[in-house]
Motif scaffolding. Structure first.
Motif, PDB file in Angstrom:
ATOM      1  N   LEU A   1       5.059   0.380  10.207  1.00 21.17           N
ATOM      2  CA  LEU A   1       3.547   0.552  10.945  1.00 21.17           C
ATOM      3  C   LEU A   1       3.146  -0.645  11.643  1.00 21.17           C
ATOM      4  N   PHE A   2       3.409  -2.011  11.049  1.00 17.45           N
ATOM      5  CA  PHE A   2       2.919  -3.211  11.989  1.00 17.45           C
ATOM      6  C   PHE A   2       3.673  -3.021  13.274  1.00 17.45           C
ATOM      7  N   ASN A   3       5.030  -2.794  13.190  1.00 17.39           N
ATOM      8  CA  ASN A   3       5.886  -2.943  14.557  1.00 17.39           C
ATOM      9  C   ASN A   3       5.071  -2.033  15.526  1.00 17.39           C
ATOM     10  N   ARG A   4       4.865  -0.653  15.128  1.00 14.54           N
ATOM     11  CA  ARG A   4       4.360   0.361  15.896  1.00 14.54           C
ATOM     12  C   ARG A   4       2.843   0.010  16.371  1.00 14.54           C
ATOM     13  N   ALA A   5       2.110  -0.951  15.572  1.00 16.05           N
ATOM     14  CA  ALA A   5       0.985  -1.517  16.102  1.00 16.05           C
ATOM     15  C   ALA A   5       1.109  -2.613  17.144  1.00 16.05           C
ATOM     16  N   PHE A   6       1.865  -3.576  16.992  1.00 16.76           N
ATOM     17  CA  PHE A   6       2.067  -4.520  17.703  1.00 16.76           C
ATOM     18  C   PHE A   6       2.582  -4.181  18.995  1.00 16.76           C
TER      19      PHE A   6
ATOM     20  N   ASP B   1       0.872  -1.080  -0.099  1.00 14.21           N
ATOM     21  CA  ASP B   1       0.060  -0.006   0.004  1.00 14.21           C
ATOM     22  C   ASP B   1       0.941   1.188   0.049  1.00 14.21           C
ATOM     23  N   GLU B   2       1.099   1.834  -1.153  1.00 13.34           N
ATOM     24  CA  GLU B   2       1.964   3.054  -1.198  1.00 13.34           C
ATOM     25  C   GLU B   2       1.429   4.217  -0.499  1.00 13.34           C
ATOM     26  N   THR B   3       0.216   4.127  -0.085  1.00 16.20           N
ATOM     27  CA  THR B   3      -0.276   5.385   0.484  1.00 16.20           C
ATOM     28  C   THR B   3      -0.603   5.240   2.291  1.00 16.20           C
ATOM     29  N   ALA B   4      -0.194   3.947   2.656  1.00 19.28           N
ATOM     30  CA  ALA B   4      -0.709   3.544   4.021  1.00 19.28           C
ATOM     31  C   ALA B   4       0.195   4.440   4.865  1.00 19.28           C
ATOM     32  N   THR B   5      -0.406   5.282   5.986  1.00 22.43           N
ATOM     33  CA  THR B   5       0.098   5.549   6.974  1.00 22.43           C
ATOM     34  C   THR B   5      -0.581   5.379   8.386  1.00 22.43           C
ATOM     35  N   ASP B   6      -1.533   4.524   8.390  1.00 22.93           N
ATOM     36  CA  ASP B   6      -2.466   4.154   9.533  1.00 22.93           C
ATOM     37  C   ASP B   6      -2.224   2.692  10.047  1.00 22.93           C
ATOM     38  N   THR B   7      -1.750   2.699  11.176  1.00 18.49           N
ATOM     39  CA  THR B   7      -1.557   1.043  11.613  1.00 18.49           C
ATOM     40  C   THR B   7      -2.968   0.422  11.882  1.00 18.49           C
TER      41      THR B   7
END
Length: 337
Positions: free
Chosen positions: A210-215, A175-181
């Motif tokens: 982003l995954f690691n922030r959410a994790f 996802d080239e635009t993803a910024t949301d966890t």
């Protein structure tokens, strides 16, 4: 009169892998300066940077156009393997093509691959971590393309032989635009329910950040170890120090390596770029190694062949396991020589 050799340096500057771009560019520029100095004026190397972070077909078309217009004489690439395969089909054998990062172990036969394969990088690290921390239950997460799929299949077979099990897996599109966890909420819920001992993480660049922030935000890092072959120093900075707890990485290069070759390399790198220097990392530094390999191939000048990773040239490059500590890596052990 000196001839000119124009290298197409295909590295991502956009998309999820774009976080790797500045380090790749800086390593290529240092390599080019050093190669030209060592070549003695017989051949002058010039760089043309091409964004390899867009769709594979678009990158391949760009390469074909540059070759047809005689604007590049070779390719050195650090990018995902789906881009590699599209480039290989478009390039054929018209120009040399050196692919520098880790990869899944197979590639088109017109590509010279330098990076570590799962047999040297992924599997030895899994074996050591599983034994050291008594990890039996694993969950796999990756982007949905060839490198994670093939690597995870190899890992699953290796775990089964040793009595481990894969309790779940998830694959996400780029996802080239993803910024949301939040795009990882459903995956994190499944991980929490399956209660693995560890997660094998094969997400690319910003997706992994982003995954690691959410994790971390979900509180899973307190009880579940994370292991990856594709987390590097830029990504630790982007993740935030708290989110790096419990992260292990295997790679052929870390900026923290305490070797004479790497000490000299770091000094040259920071002397050239000073305060503008992007973080040194495995993926960027692999471009430096690839440039040296190409220069030897083009000039037959062995004085250029000294890379940073090994005295053995490009064969038998070492692989290391490191643990993240805040924004830095600490080397745990050498996995392969």
């Amino acid at each position: 009169m000196a001839g000119t050799h124009r290298i197409g340096v295909f590295v991502p500057t956009s998309g999820p892998a774009g976080i790797w771009g500045p380090s790749c560019r800086a390593s290529a520029e240092l390599a080019c300066a050093e190669i030209n100095a060592a070549a003695g004026g017989d051949t002058v190397f010039r760089l043309r940077f091409v964004d390899a972070g867009s769709q594979p077909a678009a990158v391949a078309r760009r390469a074909a156009d540059l070759i047809a217009a005689r604007r590049i004489d070779s390719i050195v690439g650090m990018h995902t393997s789906d881009v590699r395969d599209a480039l290989a089909a478009a390039v054929g054998r018209r120009v040399p093509y050196i692919y520098t990062p880790l990869h899944e172990g197979s590639a088109p036969d017109n590509v010279c691959c330098l990076g570590a394969t799962p047999e040297r990088q992924l599997l030895p690290a899994l074996n050591w971590l599983s034994a050291r921390y008594r990890l039996r239950r694993w969950y796999f997460v990756g982007n949905d393309y060839v490198w994670p799929r093939v690597s995870h299949a190899l890992a699953a077979r290796a775990m089964a032989r040793q009595g481990g099990e894969v309790v779940g897996s998830a694959y996400v599109d780029f996802d080239e635009t993803a910024t949301d966890t939040g795009r990882f909420d459903a995956i994190l819920e499944r991980i929490e329910k399956r209660r693995p001992d560890a997660v094998l993480l094969s997400l690319i660049g910003q997706d992994s950040v982003l995954f690691n922030r959410a994790f971390h935000a979900a509180g899973l890092a307190r009880s579940i170890l994370r292991f990856s072959c594709a987390i590097e120093e830029n990504m630790l900075l982007a993740m935030g120090a708290a989110a790096t707890d419990g992260v292990f990485v295997s790679a052929g290069y870390f900026a923290a390596l305490d070797t004479p070759r790497n000490g000299a390399f770091r000094e040259r790198y920071h002397s050239m770029f000073a305060d503008r220097a992007p973080a040194l990392n495995d993926l960027g530094q692999s471009i430096y190694e690839g440039m040296a390999r190409l220069a030897v191939q083009v000039t037959r000048n062995r004085r250029i062949a000294a890379g940073v990773r090994s005295d053995a040239g490009f064969r038998g490059l070492p692989v290391y396991l490191a643990e993240a500590h805040g924004f830095d890596f600490r080397i745990v052990r050498q996995l392969a020589r």
